[in-house]
Design a protein around this motif. Structure first.
Motif, PDB file in Angstrom:
ATOM      1  N   ASP A 250       0.807  -1.229   0.000  1.00  0.00           N
ATOM      2  CA  ASP A 250       0.000   0.000   0.000  1.00  0.00           C
ATOM      3  C   ASP A 250       0.838   1.275   0.000  1.00  0.00           C
ATOM      4  O   ASP A 250       0.268   2.371  -0.138  1.00  0.00           O
ATOM      5  CB  ASP A 250      -0.978   0.052   1.179  1.00  0.00           C
ATOM      6  CG  ASP A 250      -2.115  -0.964   1.045  1.00  0.00           C
ATOM      7  OD1 ASP A 250      -2.291  -1.497  -0.070  1.00  0.00           O
ATOM      8  OD2 ASP A 250      -2.807  -1.224   2.047  1.00  0.00           O
ATOM      9  N   ALA A 251       2.162   1.180   0.120  1.00  0.00           N
ATOM     10  CA  ALA A 251       2.987   2.386   0.030  1.00  0.00           C
ATOM     11  C   ALA A 251       2.905   2.979  -1.377  1.00  0.00           C
ATOM     12  O   ALA A 251       2.993   4.201  -1.544  1.00  0.00           O
ATOM     13  CB  ALA A 251       4.434   2.067   0.386  1.00  0.00           C
ATOM     14  N   ASP A 254      -0.269   5.169  -1.533  1.00  0.00           N
ATOM     15  CA  ASP A 254      -0.063   6.476  -0.892  1.00  0.00           C
ATOM     16  C   ASP A 254       0.795   7.385  -1.769  1.00  0.00           C
ATOM     17  O   ASP A 254       0.513   8.583  -1.905  1.00  0.00           O
ATOM     18  CB  ASP A 254       0.591   6.286   0.477  1.00  0.00           C
ATOM     19  CG  ASP A 254      -0.316   5.571   1.466  1.00  0.00           C
ATOM     20  OD1 ASP A 254      -1.542   5.611   1.276  1.00  0.00           O
ATOM     21  OD2 ASP A 254       0.211   4.952   2.408  1.00  0.00           O
ATOM     22  N   ALA A 255       1.841   6.807  -2.369  1.00  0.00           N
ATOM     23  CA  ALA A 255       2.738   7.600  -3.208  1.00  0.00           C
ATOM     24  C   ALA A 255       2.029   8.088  -4.476  1.00  0.00           C
ATOM     25  O   ALA A 255       2.247   9.221  -4.930  1.00  0.00           O
ATOM     26  CB  ALA A 255       3.975   6.786  -3.573  1.00  0.00           C
ATOM     27  N   LYS A 257      -1.143   8.737  -4.749  1.00  0.00           N
ATOM     28  CA  LYS A 257      -2.037   9.819  -4.322  1.00  0.00           C
ATOM     29  C   LYS A 257      -1.275  11.127  -4.109  1.00  0.00           C
ATOM     30  O   LYS A 257      -1.789  12.214  -4.397  1.00  0.00           O
ATOM     31  CB  LYS A 257      -2.761   9.427  -3.032  1.00  0.00           C
ATOM     32  CG  LYS A 257      -3.816   8.344  -3.195  1.00  0.00           C
ATOM     33  CD  LYS A 257      -4.441   8.013  -1.842  1.00  0.00           C
ATOM     34  CE  LYS A 257      -5.535   6.974  -1.963  1.00  0.00           C
ATOM     35  NZ  LYS A 257      -6.125   6.638  -0.631  1.00  0.00           N
ATOM     36  N   ARG A 258      -0.053  11.024  -3.583  1.00  0.00           N
ATOM     37  CA  ARG A 258       0.755  12.226  -3.304  1.00  0.00           C
ATOM     38  C   ARG A 258       1.434  12.781  -4.546  1.00  0.00           C
ATOM     39  O   ARG A 258       1.949  13.898  -4.533  1.00  0.00           O
ATOM     40  CB  ARG A 258       1.826  11.915  -2.260  1.00  0.00           C
ATOM     41  CG  ARG A 258       1.309  11.613  -0.869  1.00  0.00           C
ATOM     42  CD  ARG A 258       2.452  11.673   0.141  1.00  0.00           C
ATOM     43  NE  ARG A 258       3.599  10.882  -0.264  1.00  0.00           N
ATOM     44  CZ  ARG A 258       3.779   9.604   0.054  1.00  0.00           C
ATOM     45  NH1 ARG A 258       2.874   8.971   0.790  1.00  0.00           N
ATOM     46  NH2 ARG A 258       4.847   8.954  -0.340  1.00  0.00           N
ATOM     47  N   ASP A 273     -11.406   5.448  -5.056  1.00  0.00           N
ATOM     48  CA  ASP A 273     -10.563   6.089  -4.048  1.00  0.00           C
ATOM     49  C   ASP A 273      -9.698   7.171  -4.692  1.00  0.00           C
ATOM     50  O   ASP A 273      -9.580   8.291  -4.173  1.00  0.00           O
ATOM     51  CB  ASP A 273      -9.698   5.038  -3.363  1.00  0.00           C
ATOM     52  CG  ASP A 273      -9.206   5.487  -1.991  1.00  0.00           C
ATOM     53  OD1 ASP A 273      -9.843   6.363  -1.391  1.00  0.00           O
ATOM     54  OD2 ASP A 273      -8.181   4.959  -1.526  1.00  0.00           O
ATOM     55  N   TYR A 274      -9.095   6.864  -5.837  1.00  0.00           N
ATOM     56  CA  TYR A 274      -8.258   7.841  -6.537  1.00  0.00           C
ATOM     57  C   TYR A 274      -9.097   9.018  -7.047  1.00  0.00           C
ATOM     58  O   TYR A 274      -8.623  10.159  -7.079  1.00  0.00           O
ATOM     59  CB  TYR A 274      -7.519   7.186  -7.696  1.00  0.00           C
ATOM     60  CG  TYR A 274      -6.400   6.252  -7.277  1.00  0.00           C
ATOM     61  CD1 TYR A 274      -5.736   6.420  -6.058  1.00  0.00           C
ATOM     62  CD2 TYR A 274      -5.981   5.199  -8.088  1.00  0.00           C
ATOM     63  CE1 TYR A 274      -4.723   5.577  -5.671  1.00  0.00           C
ATOM     64  CE2 TYR A 274      -4.961   4.354  -7.714  1.00  0.00           C
ATOM     65  CZ  TYR A 274      -4.332   4.542  -6.504  1.00  0.00           C
ATOM     66  OH  TYR A 274      -3.314   3.701  -6.115  1.00  0.00           O
ATOM     67  N   VAL A 277      -9.359  11.958  -4.657  1.00  0.00           N
ATOM     68  CA  VAL A 277      -8.175  12.735  -4.267  1.00  0.00           C
ATOM     69  C   VAL A 277      -8.174  14.057  -5.023  1.00  0.00           C
ATOM     70  O   VAL A 277      -8.043  14.093  -6.254  1.00  0.00           O
ATOM     71  CB  VAL A 277      -6.880  11.957  -4.552  1.00  0.00           C
ATOM     72  CG1 VAL A 277      -5.652  12.796  -4.160  1.00  0.00           C
ATOM     73  CG2 VAL A 277      -6.875  10.633  -3.791  1.00  0.00           C
TER      74      VAL A 277
END
Length: 415
Positions: A250-251, A254-255, A257-258, A273-274, A277
């Motif tokens: 799941d890293a 998160d990456a 999304k950032r 989910d995306y 954002v």
């Protein structure tokens, strides 16, 4: 005579309610969270449209509990009438005598070959009989950050479609953006764990790989196709250096999304989910052809099944068939939960085609590959997951890891 008349009227009333009254079905699923809400809305709509004919009670539980409780409930005579089975569980459920073959109910469902995506339609056949109606296809998806593509001089509307294009794009997208000597924007991320097997699987079948021999008694994945697919993922980390080392599960999500991971592989279940954002401008589509032979894509599928009862009631079974048909024909609403409908007419509907991502992802449905599911499939492929993790960590060579995995898999198959 009066008592006889009363008895006769009571019997007639009972017969009328039984033969022509409301049928109540028990429907079990493992759809929790947002999936459960979307499915409950569909069930409520069905109940409203069929309020004088059929009513469906939906029970939801965690998938692990579901797969344990269903066989116990069926054995006790208190099991569900209809439910959801993952496509990889179909053969196992059939071997346990849990599923009713649906061939004679296809006419009631107004369902035939050609109405459902062919790859998953084939996957629900066991010994030439149909044991489930596929509800959806949930494939591995290729996600890319359009803004980062533009910054790197890449066309955000034309993402990579081959391995070479993917590697070259990943190199351009891997950057030290602040000049401190450390990479802080990665072309991609290959996790140690989920979903690395699905990326390997897609590449392996794109290479023309075969997991097991024809009679499913011997592993065959320690092959040029398997070695190349695994080496490709390892090379992204250690040779091309476009993925960081030791990426935790799941890293990569998160990456992405950032905006510090430009291209990511994950399931369609991440789409909604995306989309939430703020400021994330991304594309989503089929996995590029990462192997040398043909396009191929891992996918799962939720399949609607009718459970076999100790005493099968024809009226309830036909009502279950009507319910399944209705859900399949209304699976556009299910697509909004983040799935690709398996029903081809729904895929071709104007409503579905107008969705911003789904219709693009659905173009890869024809390249979906389902493995030869059988009761030992999960155990026999488990060693591949372990081999992937060890090689991506740099703890074993690809050749050694796959050799060890095949040996363990063969031991499992011989038990």
């Amino acid at each position: 005579m009066k008592k006889l008349l009363v008895f006769s009227l009571s019997a007639l009333l009972f017969f009328s309610v039984s033969a022509f009254g409301l049928v109540t079905l028990e429907y079990w699923t493992g759809f929790t969270g947002p999936d459960g809400s979307f499915m409950q809305e569909l069930v409520d709509k069905f109940n409203e449209e069929h309020k004088d004919e059929i009513q469906v009670n939906m029970s939801t539980m965690l998938w692990a509990d579901y797969n344990t409780k269903v066989p116990i409930a069926l054995a006790s005579g208190k099991g569900p009438d209809v439910g959801i089975a993952h496509v990889d569980n179909i053969r196992s459920f059939v071997s346990q005598g849990m599923l009713l073959p649906l061939d004679e109910y296809l006419e009631i469902m107004n369902m035939k070959e050609g109405d459902i995506v062919s790859s998953v339609w084939d996957a629900v056949h066991v010994d030439s009989s149909v044991y489930g109606i596929p509800l959806d296809v949930h494939p591995l998806v290729f996600y890319w950050n359009k803004d980062l593509f533009e910054e790197a001089g890449l066309d955000p509307e034309n993402p990579p479609t081959t391995r070479d294009e993917f590697v070259e794009a990943a190199k351009l997208l891997t950057k030290d953006t602040n000049g401190d000597g450390t990479i802080d924007q990665w072309g991609t991320m290959i996790p140690v764990g989920w979903p690395n097997y699905f990326i390997w699987f897609s590449t392996f079948f794109s290479n023309g790989g075969v997991l097991f021999n024809e009679d499913l008694t011997k592993a065959a994945f320690n092959s040029p196709a398997g070695i190349d697919a695994m080496q490709f993922l390892v090379d992204l980390v250690f040779k091309h250096k476009v993925s960081p080392e030791k990426v935790q599960v799941d890293a990569d999500i998160d990456a992405f999304k950032r905006g510090t991971c430009a291209m990511e592989f994950n399931g369609i279940w991440m789409l909604t989910d995306y989309m939430k954002v703020e400021g994330l401008n991304f594309g989503a589509g089929p996995v590029p052809q990462l192997g040398s032979e043909k396009p191929a894509n891992w996918a799962g599928s939720h399949t609607m099944v009718i459970y076999k009862q100790r005493k099968q009631d024809k009226e309830r079974t036909e009502a279950a068939a009507k319910f399944i048909s209705w859900i399949s024909n209304h699976s556009y609403e299910w697509a909004l939960a983040g799935q690709i409908p398996a029903n081809i007419s729904v895929q071709n509907s104007p409503e579905f085609l107008s969705l911003p991502y789904h219709s693009t992802i659905a173009k890869g449905a024809e390249y979906v590959v389902f493995p030869p599911f059988f009761p030992k499939y999960g155990d026999a492929t488990g060693p591949i997951w372990e081999a992937l993790n060890l090689t991506i960590l740099g703890q074993k060579t690809v050749e050694q890891a796959l050799s060890d995995a095949e040996r363990i898999s063969n031991e499992i198959l011989q038990d």
